[in-house]
Design an enzyme around this catalytic site. Structure first.
Site, PDB file in Angstrom:
ATOM      1  N   GLU A 212       8.708 -14.966   0.267  1.00 41.15           N
ATOM      2  CA  GLU A 212       8.104 -14.143  -0.789  1.00 41.15           C
ATOM      3  C   GLU A 212       9.144 -14.003  -1.886  1.00 41.15           C
ATOM      4  OE1 GLU A 212       7.453 -11.599  -3.305  1.00 41.15           O
ATOM      5  OE2 GLU A 212       7.901 -10.080  -1.797  1.00 41.15           O
ATOM      6  N   CYS A 246       9.137  -7.589  -7.836  1.00 39.03           N
ATOM      7  CA  CYS A 246       8.871  -9.021  -8.010  1.00 39.03           C
ATOM      8  C   CYS A 246       7.524  -9.305  -8.678  1.00 39.03           C
ATOM      9  CB  CYS A 246       8.951  -9.746  -6.676  1.00 39.03           C
ATOM     10  SG  CYS A 246       7.879  -9.043  -5.413  1.00 39.03           S
TER      11      CYS A 246
END
Length: 366
Positions: A212, A246
């Site tokens: 991720e 993110c």
């Protein structure tokens, strides 16, 4: 932890995977219930740890760390029995006559490498999923959030036997030792450069994995937008956790017809959210450590700052900052910003949008 200690631990986890504790769905649910109770018991400790690590406000801890963990736990506790049942599917005609089913089985020994930006939530949620599905876990939390790593270790130690789940703390050397082992699954959350290193390491064993990562997420504001709502949502999404998210907008593309008006809306919203940027708000996190602060502070060199741009190296504080149309070749636009700096660009048509967005690598979100 040394290499031989890790190997011994992994042998113990192999033995655990053969026991009824690993195979029993009811025992997995019971374990998740204990984990939930332990997190609940240590809520204030978690809040305090995240404040010590980078002054993360209590409200942000409750909403972006604890709420997500509880939601994940509740989902697995409610659904894992159903999800674990064999699923009947239609047979391929080549196999006629036959009856076919899909069986869900654990991967085995899972390594979870947690990040520093949401150091509790992004460490514990992969652990929850792994345990719910009958795997064992070694969790390596980020060394850049040491207080949170300590509370994670305390909770995991309270709930699990080492042979089922354990926290191993350390820096780069520890991560290297762990990646040298043959895992059944690896889950990594972090930056693209480190993700490449992790991927190269686990490729030696052809280990299934989830990475991720991040990227330069674009955010588009068209003339059809409700400017008040858009400004609030963008400022919340970008400056939550001091921009260290993110999926936060990395740069804005604003239609030229509304650019000036929307820019002012952003400034007004930031003042409303955080007050005077020269006075660090208690509702606003700090940058995680000095090297990341220096990286972000350096991005502002030779840039046209519209709003903010105030920093304090002693406290790792960088105010919410808006920057006007930085050059695409500048350091600010060469990589994911991952901080409280938001570049603003104008566009006039969708061809401009397409050209701009396609000039970057595919982001995590847009």
């Amino acid at each position: 932890m040394k290499d031989d200690q890790v190997k011994s631990l992994m042998n113990d986890q192999d033995k655990f995977l053969k026991t009824e504790k690993s195979k029993s769905i009811s025992q997995r649910i019971e374990t998740l219930e204990r984990l939930k109770a332990s997190i609940k018991f240590h809520e204030q400790d978690i809040v305090d740890a995240l404040y010590k690590d980078f002054q993360k406000p209590e409200f942000e801890v409750l909403t972006t760390e604890l709420y997500v963990a509880y939601k994940e736990l509740n989902l697995f506790i409610k659904k894992i029995k159903k999800w674990s049942k064999p699923k009947s599917i239609f047979s391929a005609w080549l196999n006629f006559p036959s009856s076919d089913k899909i069986y869900c089985v654990p991967w085995g020994k899972a390594l979870v490498i947690g990040p520093w930006n949401y150091p509790f939530q992004l460490a514990i949620t992969p652990v929850i999923g792994a345990i719910a599905c009958g795997n064992t876990v070694v969790l390596k939390p980020s060394e850049h959030a040491p207080y949170t790593a300590d509370i994670l270790e305390k909770i995991i130690d309270e709930v699990f036997e080492d042979s089922q789940a354990i926290v191993i703390q350390g820096a780069v050397e520890t991560t290297q030792i762990l990646l040298n082992q043959k895992w059944d699954y690896v889950f990594f959350t972090g930056s693209v450069p480190v993700g490449k290193i992790v991927s190269q390491q686990i490729a030696k064993h052809m280990t299934p994995h989830t990475l991720e990562l991040g990227g330069k997420n674009p955010c588009i504001v068209d003339v059809s937008a409700n400017l008040d709502i858009a400004a609030k949502r963008i400022c919340w999404g970008k400056f939550l956790n001091a921009g260290q998210t993110c999926i936060a907008p990395d740069y804005l593309l604003i239609h030229s017809d509304i650019r000036e008006k929307f820019q002012q809306k952003l400034v007004e919203t930031l003042k409303d959210f955080y007050g005077d940027p020269s006075k660090a708000s208690s509702d606003y996190a700090r940058i995680i450590h000095a090297s990341h602060f220096e990286r972000l502070d350096g991005f502002l060199n030779d840039q046209k700052v519209i709003y903010g741009g105030i920093s304090n190296a002693e406290t790792n504080y960088i105010s919410p900052t808006l920057v006007d149309s930085p050059d695409f070749d500048s350091p600010l636009m060469k990589e994911e910003i991952f901080g409280p700096i938001l570049p603003l660009y104008s566009f006039t048509n969708f061809k401009d949008l397409e050209d701009t967005i396609n000039s970057f690598e595919k982001p995590l979100s847009h």
